[in-house]
Scaffold this motif. Structure first.
Motif, mmCIF file in Angstrom:
data_model
loop_
_atom_site.group_PDB
_atom_site.id
_atom_site.type_symbol
_atom_site.label_atom_id
_atom_site.label_comp_id
_atom_site.label_asym_id
_atom_site.label_seq_id
_atom_site.Cartn_x
_atom_site.Cartn_y
_atom_site.Cartn_z
ATOM 1 N N ASN A 1 -18.475 20.690 -14.823
ATOM 2 C CA ASN A 1 -17.510 19.689 -14.369
ATOM 3 C C ASN A 1 -16.085 19.972 -14.834
ATOM 4 O O ASN A 1 -15.291 19.051 -15.044
ATOM 5 C CB ASN A 1 -17.950 18.301 -14.845
ATOM 6 N N GLU A 2 -15.739 21.256 -14.966
ATOM 7 C CA GLU A 2 -14.389 21.620 -15.382
ATOM 8 C C GLU A 2 -13.811 22.685 -14.459
ATOM 9 O O GLU A 2 -14.507 23.621 -14.045
ATOM 10 C CB GLU A 2 -14.411 22.138 -16.823
ATOM 11 N N HIS A 3 -12.554 22.544 -14.127
ATOM 12 C CA HIS A 3 -11.805 23.539 -13.347
ATOM 13 C C HIS A 3 -11.604 24.781 -14.216
ATOM 14 O O HIS A 3 -11.345 24.672 -15.422
ATOM 15 C CB HIS A 3 -10.455 22.934 -12.956
ATOM 16 N N PHE A 4 -11.708 25.954 -13.620
ATOM 17 C CA PHE A 4 -11.535 27.198 -14.375
ATOM 18 C C PHE A 4 -10.222 27.198 -15.145
ATOM 19 O O PHE A 4 -10.174 27.532 -16.340
ATOM 20 C CB PHE A 4 -11.585 28.407 -13.429
ATOM 21 N N GLY A 5 -9.158 26.800 -14.482
ATOM 22 C CA GLY A 5 -7.842 26.858 -15.108
ATOM 23 C C GLY A 5 -7.614 25.823 -16.188
ATOM 24 O O GLY A 5 -6.660 25.932 -16.963
ATOM 25 N N HIS A 6 -8.480 24.805 -16.264
ATOM 26 C CA HIS A 6 -8.325 23.757 -17.266
ATOM 27 C C HIS A 6 -9.241 23.960 -18.475
ATOM 28 O O HIS A 6 -9.188 23.181 -19.428
ATOM 29 C CB HIS A 6 -8.627 22.391 -16.650
ATOM 30 N N ALA B 1 -16.222 24.083 -11.739
ATOM 31 C CA ALA B 1 -16.163 23.043 -10.715
ATOM 32 C C ALA B 1 -15.227 23.450 -9.586
ATOM 33 O O ALA B 1 -15.445 23.094 -8.425
ATOM 34 C CB ALA B 1 -15.713 21.718 -11.330
ATOM 35 N N LYS B 2 -14.197 24.227 -9.938
ATOM 36 C CA LYS B 2 -13.229 24.688 -8.944
ATOM 37 C C LYS B 2 -12.481 25.865 -9.531
ATOM 38 O O LYS B 2 -12.328 25.982 -10.751
ATOM 39 C CB LYS B 2 -12.260 23.552 -8.594
ATOM 40 N N ILE B 3 -11.984 26.741 -8.654
ATOM 41 C CA ILE B 3 -11.241 27.914 -9.127
ATOM 42 C C ILE B 3 -10.265 28.362 -8.045
ATOM 43 O O ILE B 3 -10.558 28.279 -6.840
ATOM 44 C CB ILE B 3 -12.198 29.075 -9.494
ATOM 45 N N GLY B 4 -9.097 28.796 -8.446
ATOM 46 C CA GLY B 4 -8.086 29.257 -7.512
ATOM 47 C C GLY B 4 -8.327 30.680 -7.041
ATOM 48 O O GLY B 4 -9.146 31.420 -7.597
ATOM 49 N N GLY B 5 -7.592 31.070 -6.034
ATOM 50 C CA GLY B 5 -7.776 32.384 -5.420
ATOM 51 C C GLY B 5 -7.423 33.538 -6.329
ATOM 52 O O GLY B 5 -8.124 34.554 -6.362
ATOM 53 N N CYS B 6 -6.338 33.402 -7.086
ATOM 54 C CA CYS B 6 -5.912 34.506 -7.963
ATOM 55 C C CYS B 6 -6.929 34.809 -9.051
ATOM 56 O O CYS B 6 -7.373 35.955 -9.182
ATOM 57 C CB CYS B 6 -4.547 34.197 -8.552
ATOM 58 N N PRO B 7 -7.333 33.811 -9.850
ATOM 59 C CA PRO B 7 -8.329 34.122 -10.882
ATOM 60 C C PRO B 7 -9.666 34.541 -10.280
ATOM 61 O O PRO B 7 -10.367 35.360 -10.882
ATOM 62 C CB PRO B 7 -8.442 32.828 -11.682
ATOM 63 N N ARG B 8 -10.022 34.007 -9.113
ATOM 64 C CA ARG B 8 -11.270 34.420 -8.465
ATOM 65 C C ARG B 8 -11.261 35.925 -8.206
ATOM 66 O O ARG B 8 -12.223 36.636 -8.528
ATOM 67 C CB ARG B 8 -11.463 33.656 -7.149
ATOM 68 N N GLY B 9 -10.160 36.407 -7.645
ATOM 69 C CA GLY B 9 -10.069 37.832 -7.342
ATOM 70 C C GLY B 9 -10.096 38.700 -8.585
ATOM 71 O O GLY B 9 -10.747 39.745 -8.622
ATOM 72 N N GLU B 10 -9.388 38.253 -9.653
ATOM 73 C CA GLU B 10 -9.359 39.015 -10.898
ATOM 74 C C GLU B 10 -10.734 39.071 -11.547
ATOM 75 O O GLU B 10 -11.138 40.102 -12.103
ATOM 76 C CB GLU B 10 -8.346 38.388 -11.853
ATOM 77 N N LEU B 11 -11.461 37.966 -11.494
ATOM 78 C CA LEU B 11 -12.801 37.936 -12.073
ATOM 79 C C LEU B 11 -13.740 38.874 -11.326
ATOM 80 O O LEU B 11 -14.506 39.635 -11.937
ATOM 81 C CB LEU B 11 -13.356 36.513 -12.044
ATOM 82 N N ILE B 12 -13.687 38.835 -10.001
ATOM 83 C CA ILE B 12 -14.546 39.717 -9.199
ATOM 84 C C ILE B 12 -14.226 41.172 -9.505
ATOM 85 O O ILE B 12 -15.119 42.015 -9.660
ATOM 86 C CB ILE B 12 -14.374 39.408 -7.699
ATOM 87 N N GLN B 13 -12.945 41.473 -9.613
ATOM 88 C CA GLN B 13 -12.537 42.846 -9.933
ATOM 89 C C GLN B 13 -13.060 43.271 -11.299
ATOM 90 O O GLN B 13 -13.396 44.438 -11.526
ATOM 91 C CB GLN B 13 -11.018 42.967 -9.889
ATOM 92 N N ALA B 14 -13.176 42.313 -12.221
ATOM 93 C CA ALA B 14 -13.686 42.606 -13.561
ATOM 94 C C ALA B 14 -15.208 42.631 -13.612
ATOM 95 O O ALA B 14 -15.784 42.904 -14.666
ATOM 96 C CB ALA B 14 -13.160 41.566 -14.548
ATOM 97 N N GLY B 15 -15.862 42.338 -12.475
ATOM 98 C CA GLY B 15 -17.321 42.364 -12.432
ATOM 99 C C GLY B 15 -17.980 41.061 -12.814
ATOM 100 O O GLY B 15 -19.181 41.021 -13.077
ATOM 101 N N ILE B 16 -17.212 39.971 -12.854
ATOM 102 C CA ILE B 16 -17.735 38.647 -13.199
ATOM 103 C C ILE B 16 -17.723 37.780 -11.944
ATOM 104 O O ILE B 16 -16.667 37.555 -11.346
ATOM 105 C CB ILE B 16 -16.895 37.981 -14.306
ATOM 106 N N GLU B 17 -18.861 37.288 -11.534
ATOM 107 C CA GLU B 17 -18.957 36.510 -10.301
ATOM 108 C C GLU B 17 -18.543 35.057 -10.538
ATOM 109 O O GLU B 17 -19.175 34.355 -11.336
ATOM 110 C CB GLU B 17 -20.391 36.546 -9.768
ATOM 111 N N PRO B 18 -17.496 34.566 -9.877
ATOM 112 C CA PRO B 18 -17.148 33.147 -9.990
ATOM 113 C C PRO B 18 -18.077 32.307 -9.116
ATOM 114 O O PRO B 18 -18.287 32.613 -7.944
ATOM 115 C CB PRO B 18 -15.705 33.087 -9.488
ATOM 116 N N VAL B 19 -18.652 31.261 -9.675
ATOM 117 C CA VAL B 19 -19.627 30.428 -8.963
ATOM 118 C C VAL B 19 -19.152 28.982 -9.001
ATOM 119 O O VAL B 19 -19.101 28.370 -10.071
ATOM 120 C CB VAL B 19 -21.029 30.540 -9.607
ATOM 121 N N ASP B 20 -18.790 28.433 -7.834
ATOM 122 C CA ASP B 20 -18.333 27.044 -7.777
ATOM 123 C C ASP B 20 -19.189 26.173 -6.867
ATOM 124 O O ASP B 20 -18.852 25.013 -6.626
ATOM 125 C CB ASP B 20 -16.874 26.970 -7.341
ATOM 126 N N ARG B 21 -20.300 26.693 -6.383
ATOM 127 C CA ARG B 21 -21.123 25.920 -5.451
ATOM 128 C C ARG B 21 -22.011 24.887 -6.154
ATOM 129 O O ARG B 21 -22.679 24.093 -5.484
ATOM 130 C CB ARG B 21 -21.980 26.843 -4.601
#
Length: 519
Positions: free
Chosen positions: A398-403, A455-475
């Motif tokens: 229940n927390e936003h990635f950026g928070h 709970a939610k994540i923006g486009g920029c950190p999503r892309g950086e995480l994927i590039q680092a091999g970490i899958e962002p999951v917000d579903r």
């Protein structure tokens, strides 16, 4: 017949019996010392069915002694004990540093009377606050009058609040009966060594029997007093947690022996914490370049000790004036100036009703976890992965990635989801904008994880995480952590089987020291 275990302390062999409480626990559904393995099968992860009823009553809503409870219940510390009777090379008790979270740090010291006012104010505003602890900023038992006066006053005005004490153990044997008489059911002892040669590298001096003692002699006295105090507490049925600071190259390997020694004396939990040694903290270790452990070094030591007894992995190394859930600090809301202006209305019935609601949420979480386990029933994979979770509490995503100011980390396998720790991070979103400079530090903190649940994540950190091999999951936003993590893991295994992805091991991760965690 009572069991006994050989433990070597300072070169002396001693035969120590298991304490009565742990023996009684061992008779209840196998919880306690399992035959053969020596593993204490109850601990912070234990539920109601795993513990003797009298033990469950003590831990069910104590966020430090119950991993499950820490999602739902809050604690507070009152800083009434400024003096200390020893010096540790990892400690610098400077004040007025509200942006730090580490033991010994406080913004203001209190009298016992001020502490009572603060406890009532916090308990009225935070009805899920169930535990009052005294942990400094010095050592509570180096300030026995102030410490025990505070407990005495609190027990009269707020008898529903559990009393908890943290100590270095040097003066502990002198005060065990008072602790028992005041109904302090939980005591934490910091034990970093049982070998004086190791201790001499950690403690410059102790003050004992009116004189300052240094070196190996000081460490020998300290070790003997700590273990004597632990014996005395467990014999009286007081639950004990042992804290140990992992100092690479000094006591990291030795902590396995410490683990065996405290287990033989009936310690309920062992909490191995990472050394905080940033130079800006001004400690001896910080100024001499002593490093702290990496995330995988810490986990490896905890895993190796878990074969002996249960480990606490959800510790936040709290300030001595912390308030709120573990992982947050609301002490700034309850300064002496503010609480003197508050209209305090301590209502035990309202608190009880609120906590009953909390228990309903807790039961829902337990049921969700059991349902999640059914998703991997029959799976035989040896794959294990770590995942990070952004959460505000209640066991939900229940927390936003950026928070997020920290991420909770779980190890996933066909056996389910196992909590293994947390990672503090610098805040990514500030004033509505992402801080690109902080994103790499966040990634390094969870670099050993295959996915991060948010709970939610923006486009920029999503892309950086994927590039680092970490899958962002917000579903799985706002769903229960363990059920969601297991569902994702089942899908991960299916993708591996279909050859859509290839499972690879991740690297190590940083442990961020003294990150900003004020809520």
């Amino acid at each position: 017949m009572r069991q006994a275990i050989d433990v070597s302390i300072g070169g002396v062999q001693e035969m120590k019996p298991l304490d009565k409480v742990m023996q009684k626990m061992a008779e209840h559904k196998g919880c306690g010392m399992s035959a053969g393995s020596g593993k204490a099968s109850c601990g912070s992860a234990a539920g109601q069915g795993d513990l003797a009823p009298e033990v469950w009553e003590k831990v069910k809503n104590h966020p430090c002694y119950s991993e499950e409870a820490h999602h739902h219940y809050a604690r507070m510390h009152v800083a009434v004990a400024p003096s200390c009777n020893m010096q540790c090379n990892y400690c610098n008790r400077k004040y007025d540093c509200a942006n730090e979270s580490r033991p010994g740090v406080v913004s203001e010291k209190l009298t016992p009377q001020q502490a009572v006012r603060k406890v009532l104010a916090v308990a009225s505003a935070i009805p899920q606050m169930t535990v009052l602890g005294i942990a400094g900023p010095g050592d509570p038992l180096a300030n026995p009058e102030k410490t025990f006066k505070t407990f005495e006053l609190i027990s009269k005005v707020a008898p529903d609040i559990k009393l908890c004490l943290s100590t270095n153990g040097l003066a502990l044997p002198d005060h065990v009966d008072t602790i028992k008489n005041l109904n302090v059911d939980h005591v934490t002892i910091t034990i970093n060594m049982i070998d004086p040669e190791v201790g001499a590298e950690i403690y410059p001096w102790i003050f004992y029997k009116h004189r300052r003692i240094k070196g190996r002699e000081a460490a020998k006295i300290l070790a003997e007093r700590q273990l004597q105090g632990l014996d005395m507490l467990t014999e009286r049925g007081i639950l004990c947690k042992v804290n140990s600071v992992m100092i690479p190259g000094i006591n990291d390997r030795h902590l396995v022996d410490v683990n065996k020694a405290v287990k033989s004396r009936g310690a309920f939990l062992h909490n191995i914490m990472p050394l905080i040694s940033s130079p800006e903290h001004g400690t001896v270790f910080g100024l001499t370049g002593q490093r702290g452990p990496s995330a995988q070094e810490l986990k490896g030591l905890q895993d190796s000790c878990e074969g002996q007894m249960n480990m606490m992995r959800h510790c936040r190394q709290c300030r001595a004036d912390a308030v709120g859930l573990l992982g947050e600090d609301r002490s700034a809301e309850f300064t002496t100036e503010k609480i003197m202006e508050m209209d305090v209305n301590y209502d035990a019935d309202t608190r009880k009703a609120y906590q009953q609601m909390v228990e309903q949420e807790r039961r829902s979480k337990v049921a969700a976890r059991q349902g999640g386990l059914s998703q991997v029933t029959g799976e035989t994979s040896d794959i294990r992965v770590l995942v990070a979770v952004a959460t505000q509490g209640l066991g939900r995503i229940n927390e936003h990635f950026g928070h997020a100011r920290e991420f909770q980390v779980y190890e996933l396998s066909t056996g389910g989801a196992k909590f293994v720790g947390h990672r503090r991070v610098d805040l990514y979103c500030r004033g509505g904008y992402g801080e690109k400079d902080s994103l790499p530090t966040v990634i390094r903190a969870i670099n050993d994880c295959h996915a991060v649940f948010v709970a939610k994540i923006g486009g920029c950190p999503r892309g950086e995480l994927i590039q680092a091999g970490i899958e962002p999951v917000d579903r799985y936003a706002h769903e229960f952590i363990e059920q969601s993590a297991i569902a994702w893991f089942k899908g991960y295994l299916d993708r591996v089987k279909r050859a859509e992805i290839r499972h690879t091991a991740r690297g190590d991760a940083d442990i961020r020291q003294g990150a900003y965690v004020v809520a």
